[in-house]
Design an enzyme around this catalytic site. Structure first.
Site, short mmCIF file in Angstrom:
data_model
loop_
_atom_site.label_atom_id
_atom_site.label_comp_id
_atom_site.label_asym_id
_atom_site.label_seq_id
_atom_site.Cartn_x
_atom_site.Cartn_y
_atom_site.Cartn_z
N CYS A 75 0.83 -1.25 0.19
CA CYS A 75 -0.02 -0.06 -0.02
C CYS A 75 0.81 1.16 -0.05
O CYS A 75 1.80 1.36 0.88
CB CYS A 75 -0.95 0.00 1.29
SG CYS A 75 -1.69 1.20 1.48
N CYS A 196 -0.66 3.67 -6.46
CA CYS A 196 -1.56 3.21 -5.65
C CYS A 196 -1.99 1.79 -6.12
O CYS A 196 -2.07 1.38 -7.20
CB CYS A 196 -2.75 3.97 -5.50
SG CYS A 196 -4.29 3.37 -4.66
N1 DGL Z 1 -3.87 0.77 -1.77
C1 DGL Z 1 -3.72 1.79 -0.99
C2 DGL Z 1 -2.44 2.50 -1.83
O1 DGL Z 1 -1.59 2.03 -2.59
C3 DGL Z 1 -4.97 2.46 -1.09
C4 DGL Z 1 -4.84 3.49 -0.01
C5 DGL Z 1 -6.56 3.94 0.58
O2 DGL Z 1 -6.76 2.75 1.23
O3 DGL Z 1 -7.00 4.96 0.19
O4 DGL Z 1 -2.15 3.61 -1.39
#
Ligand code: DGL
Length: 278
Positions: A75, A196
């Site tokens: 993440c 993301c």
């Molecule tokens: N997959 C997360 C990232 O790479 C998402 C973040 C979220 O929960 O807003 O930032």
């Protein structure tokens, strides 16, 4: 958990980390893995530094308690806001022999080779964009020939994925708008980082609105390759990661909902267990 079960932990705020997880399974199938999605508290992208750090550390500790010696924070938001504290403050005191890796640093190492114009775009959550992690890290790896980094926060993209609205008209409209805004800020961008882990799940739409000739950097394969390299250089850690091809999934939301979407994203049967963090 059995004594020999020491899986690699993969953590994300929700489904997005599955785009990294899938590539890890392709590149390093022999290892055992636990995937943990904090779907109940998603999105992280709009949360404060303190909250993202608190949630991420809870998740990492849960994975350690399951036997993980090595955890990949799949993440960007958590990598940007929590990784440094965990590595520098928490691990030395509480788990000195465990390791936690993020996704930002490995993702940018090939950027200087990829961009011809020296102009790079980053798409990310509000948290990742405001942290400034991408411009900072890119400046560090390319001190002699500075790269211009332009960012665009896409706050609707994660909720679109989490709510399985990927094929909706709304999804296309938000993607079109954010990409237009990014390229309006800098038309010279020739490389775009999907900063993301949820965003590759929108790839089809992203490609539809991406100007011709622009390259998209998808983190999954890059992170998988870097992890392979890391394990080949850290024999002691590699020996501590068990290898029987087992996969376990945990979610803080309903496991029924998680399995439905995760099945779709991973492309094989997922049976998750519910977990409460914190
Ligand atoms: N997959 C997360 C990232 O790479 C998402 C973040 C979220 O929960 O807003 O930032």
């Amino acid at each position: 958990m059995s004594e020999n079960y020491q899986p690699i932990g993969v953590f994300d705020s929700g489904y997005g980390g599955l785009t990294i997880f899938k590539e890890l399974l392709k590149e390093l199938p022999q290892y055992d893995y636990i995937y943990l999605g904090d779907n109940a508290r998603n999105p992280y992208g709009t949360r404060s530094f303190e909250v993202v750090y608190e949630y991420t550390w809870q998740a990492v500790q849960h994975l350690f308690e399951q036997g993980c010696q090595l955890v990949v924070i799949a993440c960007n938001t958590a990598s940007a806001k929590a990784l440094r504290n965990i590595q520098q403050l928490d691990l030395p005191v509480t788990y000195p022999d465990r390791r936690v890796l993020g996704v930002i640093r490995p993702s940018i190492e090939m950027i200087p080779e990829m961009t011809k114009t020296g102009h790079v775009g980053v798409l990310g959550t509000i948290g990742t964009v405001l942290s400034g992690s991408y411009p900072l890290e890119i400046a560090k790896i390319s001190p002699d020939s500075p790269i211009t980094v332009v960012q665009e926060a896409c706050p609707m993209w994660v909720p679109i994925v989490e709510n399985n609205l990927i094929n909706s008209l709304g999804a296309a409209s938000f993607v079109e708008e954010n990409l237009a805004s990014l390229f309006a800020k800098d038309p010279l961008i020739d490389t775009v980082i999907l900063g993301c882990t949820h965003y590759p799940l929108l790839s089809e739409i992203i490609y539809r609105f991406l100007p011709p000739g622009v390259t998209l950097l998808n983190q999954g394969p890059v992170v998988a390759e870097k992890l392979k390299d890391y394990l080949s250089r850290h024999h002691e850690m590699d020996a501590r990661c068990s290898k029987s091809g087992r996969r376990d999934y945990f979610t803080t939301e309903s496991s029924k909902n998680f399995d439905l979407l995760a099945n779709l994203f991973v492309g094989s049967e997922v049976k998750s267990q519910h977990v409460k963090l914190g």
